[in-house]
Design an enzyme around this catalytic site. Structure first.
Site, short mmCIF file in Angstrom:
data_model
loop_
_atom_site.label_atom_id
_atom_site.label_comp_id
_atom_site.label_asym_id
_atom_site.label_seq_id
_atom_site.Cartn_x
_atom_site.Cartn_y
_atom_site.Cartn_z
N GLU A 100 114.40 37.00 21.36
CA GLU A 100 113.37 37.89 21.92
C GLU A 100 113.25 39.18 21.89
O GLU A 100 113.23 39.94 22.76
CB GLU A 100 112.66 38.22 23.15
CG GLU A 100 112.06 36.31 24.09
CD GLU A 100 111.46 36.53 25.33
OE1 GLU A 100 111.50 37.21 25.79
OE2 GLU A 100 110.78 35.29 26.11
N GLU A 134 111.13 28.22 24.68
CA GLU A 134 110.60 28.80 25.29
C GLU A 134 109.23 27.85 25.28
O GLU A 134 108.46 28.24 25.04
CB GLU A 134 110.67 30.30 25.80
CG GLU A 134 112.39 30.65 25.71
CD GLU A 134 112.53 31.84 26.65
OE1 GLU A 134 111.28 32.26 27.72
OE2 GLU A 134 113.57 32.31 26.49
#
Length: 498
Positions: free
Chosen positions: A172, A291
């Site tokens: 991320e 995710e």
């Protein structure tokens, strides 16, 4: 209500990569400590790993586990996690503001993965670290011997290399919450150079480059294009992350949120292919949805927690029946995009937004989300067929033309069976579903089950046996036509021998 699902043996989306049923263990909350690892527990083995947790994971048949993060990895010094346990440093873990003891480190986790019958998807720190740390870790893990790092692995107890084949280039990196967050150009250049060096060390590995941490990020689209413009030829997968919430308590809209996942996948595929066209490349970038899950129940409690505990109870969402239905819709969506989604990781596996929960010194128990994942992972193997669905639809607060049925059809060639997964989104109406399966002879019903009849808010926290998968006796066969009744708010599976 009536619905029709049509599929043909000769019309396929793609063969399923088993890694689509992956999961995730991060050094976060009680995922590791009191989760997979609890020395002194009645079921703990000689390494301190809970056998009851391993047994539950084996029921899920998880082929791949992403590790060690997540946000955790962006501040992680991997060298802290090797060598004698008593010599390892305790560190302030800044991503989740906890204390990391490093009692469970690289060798311990690799041993756990062997016991849990799963492969490791290793993440490298591209937040506070970079090329050297990544290449050294890869050499430590995968090189056979005769060098500093590979010989150090041997000194630390593992003569044979770990041979980790899937690696994530950070986590991320577009997120301002991330330690060492970067612009798309900064990250794209670093990812490209790191990927280049890692493949010089071991050209058999596959690399996942960070995409947007959400489709709602202001840089979504531009981020993917820029990063891939830098790194396209040296990476293999682009990551996607998505979490669902239902703060509005709007069930019809909530169960439609898998459409957001489908749109996200198709948008990212378009960007990947635009970069491919620009570069005139023959290489196809596939997707790692590494995710995804429901995550909102625990956020208020987590915001009130004081920092700097060891293994505090963080992100311990207590899931209910409606969450299980949406997870089922998510699994079907991933399968229906199996031509490009080759890896997916339900985040996470134990205690932290997880299908498996543990009680310290006590039992392991299964959340409602455990059941659709278990059936999909065990029986959703083979080839996804192209389906045509005719069904009534509804409009919700955010989505238009939402089909009451979410379904997929899979041909498992090895087992000579056809498997149908389906969710009925309707709160009050049964679905009379006719599935037309062309090209299959001698069909017979092998198994038909349902998870149905529960209050949407029902959990298994107090009564661990509050939910169970039951038989669906409504299934009838007429040559290539399969008729079944799917109850309101239900997860369904039909297995047919062919």
């Amino acid at each position: 209500m009536k619905a029709k699902v049509s599929a043909s043996r000769t019309q396929a989306v793609s063969k399923i990569d088993p890694r689509i049923y992956g999961s995730f263990i991060e050094h976060l909350g009680r995922a590791v400590y009191e989760g997979i690892y609890e020395p002194g527990h009645p079921t703990a083995n000689e390494k301190g790993f809970r056998q009851d947790v391993i047994d539950a994971i084996n029921e899920l048949n998880v082929p791949l586990v992403r590790y060690p993060g997540g946000n955790f990895v962006s501040g992680f010094k991997w060298e802290d996690s090797i060598g004698p346990v008593e010599d390892r440093p305790k560190r302030l873990e800044l991503a989740w503001r906890s204390i990391e003891t490093n009692e469970v480190g690289l060798h311990e986790f690799m041993e756990w993965s062997r016991q849990a019958n799963t492969e490791v998807n290793m993440a490298v720190n591209l937040g506070t670290r970079g090329i050297d740390a990544a290449r050294n870790l890869l050499e430590y893990c995968n090189h056979s011997g005769g060098t500093y790092w590979s010989d150090l692995r041997k000194e630390n107890g593992d003569e044979e290399p770990f041979n980790i084949k899937t690696w994530c280039l950070g986590n991320e990196m577009d997120g301002p919450w991330q330690i060492g967050a970067k612009t798309a150009d900064e990250y794209g250049r670093l990812a490209e150079e790191t990927a280049k060096v890692m493949k010089l060390v071991d050209d058999s590995i596959e690399l996942v480059v960070c995409g947007s941490s959400s489709s709602k990020m202001p840089t979504f689209g531009e981020w993917e294009y820029t990063v891939l413009d830098h790194a396209y030829e040296n990476v293999d997968f682009l990551s996607l992350h998505l979490y669902w919430e239902n703060f509005e308590n709007d069930l019809p809209n909530y169960l439609a949120k898998s459409m957001e996942m489908d749109r996200f996948i198709k948008d990212v595929v378009a960007i990947c292919d635009a970069v491919k066209a620009k570069k005139g490349s023959d290489k196809q970038i596939n997707l790692s949805f590494d995710e995804w899950n429901v995550w909102y129940h625990s956020k208020d409690a987590d915001a009130k927690r004081d920092p700097w505990d060891i293994a505090p109870p963080l992100l311990e969402d207590i899931y209910n029946f409606e969450d299980a239905l949406l997870v089922g819709c998510g699994l079907i969506t991933l399968l229906n995009n199996a031509d490009r989604v080759k890896i997916a990781c339900l985040a996470q596996l134990v205690n932290v937004i997880a299908p498996i929960m543990t009680i310290k010194d006590g039992k392991v128990w299964k959340q409602p989300t455990f059941y659709p994942f278990m059936q999909a992972s065990n029986f959703g193997r083979g080839t996804v067929l192209t389906t045509l669905t005719e069904a009534p639809t509804y409009d919700s607060a955010e989505y238009k033309d939402v089909s009451y049925i979410e379904s997929t059809v899979i041909h498992n060639e090895e087992e000579n069976e056809v498997v149908i997964f389906a969710v009925n989104r309707s709160e009050d109406s049964e679905l009379q579903v006719e599935s037309v399966l062309e090209g299959f002879d001698g069909l017979s019903v092998k198994e038909a089950t349902e998870l149905a009849g529960y209050d949407p808010k029902l959990t298994t926290k107090e009564n661990h046996d509050a939910m169970e998968i039951k038989s669906n006796d409504s299934v009838e066969l007429n040559d290539s036509k399969v008729s079944a009744t799917f109850k309101p708010l239900s997860w369904n599976m039909i297995r047919l021998s062919c």
